[in-house]
Design an enzyme around this catalytic site. Sequence first.
Site, short mmCIF file in Angstrom:
data_model
loop_
_atom_site.label_atom_id
_atom_site.label_comp_id
_atom_site.label_asym_id
_atom_site.label_seq_id
_atom_site.Cartn_x
_atom_site.Cartn_y
_atom_site.Cartn_z
N HIS A 99 21.62 -13.05 -37.07
CA HIS A 99 22.32 -12.42 -36.05
C HIS A 99 21.48 -12.13 -34.77
CE1 HIS A 99 25.05 -11.23 -39.06
NE2 HIS A 99 24.02 -10.86 -39.81
O1 RIB Z 1 25.14 -6.32 -37.93
C1 RIB Z 1 23.86 -7.21 -37.73
C2 RIB Z 1 23.01 -6.19 -36.85
O2 RIB Z 1 22.66 -5.11 -37.52
C3 RIB Z 1 21.58 -7.28 -36.81
O3 RIB Z 1 21.06 -6.57 -35.32
C4 RIB Z 1 20.71 -6.39 -37.68
O4 RIB Z 1 19.45 -6.35 -37.40
C5 RIB Z 1 21.21 -4.97 -37.87
O5 RIB Z 1 20.80 -4.23 -36.95
#
Ligand code: RIB
Length: 314
Positions: free
Chosen positions: A239
């Site tokens: 992500h």
């Molecule tokens: O949903 C994914 C996000 O939430 C990413 O930034 C992960 O590190 C958590 O913070």
Amino acid sequence: MTPIIIDTDPGVDDAFAIIYAERHPNLHIVGLTTVFGNVSVTQSTDNAAYLREQLDASFDIARGAAMPWVKPHGGYPDFVHGEKGFGRFEATIPSYETHALSAANYIIEKSHEYAGELVLVPLGPLTNIANALRLDPSLPERIKRVVLMGGAARTPGNVSPVAEANIWGDPHAAHAVFAAPWQVVMIGLDVTHQVVMSDEMVDDICESLGPKAEFIKAMASYYGAFYKAERNVDGFCVHDPTTLVYLNHPEFFEVETGMVSVVAEGPCHGQTVFAQASNSYPDPYWSSRSNNHVCFEVNADNVNSELIQHLKNF
Ligand code: RIB
Ligand code: CA
């Protein structure tokens, strides 16, 4: 070089993102601002210091918010990132100094120093960014853009049927960030769930990393086990790193323009509702601004190739 502040809750994918950004020649990490989210803000600040030492970097670290604006804080997802945020890796945290300013005041100070050039890259709950807006409503005049990991516009959430973790973590703050008069690019689950880093890719990254390979593999194996169990994915979703890749390669992404409004209360809190600018609605609220750009498609192979190329230099 693009000057950036990464607002972060490291966090396994945050760690990969920070390594990628520090090793990329086109990005200048001015500082990390830390926030609660994957772990406590104390742990995320410690983890930021560990990453700075491992990278032999000199960026600032400014400590930020410990809890959301309004909602009661709901604990940490140790089942995703591990109790201390790096999977099962036990980092030896160096002694370190944080910047004299808090995260919000640091963002404001650097917005003057890099006026018109600074890009904010939030990778956790948006509390620090919203605090900076509250302290100085003129902040958006000096920020080039905000490119954030968060949200889920046309795909299910990962914390509830509708909410992605970062937005869910502080929905009131998130609403303020999307609504402020600056350009916000939303790199949400609509694209980040399409980008999966496989075990083979991790092996490629680690091939000549030496002792640092243990850190990368320990994080990847723990984070990957969660994705295997929860989403039957062979590997893990990158992500936060995907968000950093957007800065260097927007051409890997397809974006739609319009406005995002965040649901702040009730069982759907954290939902990011997107109104495409090309659609018109009888309710005038949904055409009141068009400062949000939401990514819906991505070339995942190109993103992974870009990440591997630079993570190999950790
Ligand atoms: O949903 C994914 C996000 O939430 C990413 O930034 C992960 O590190 C958590 O913070
Ligand atoms: Ca994160």
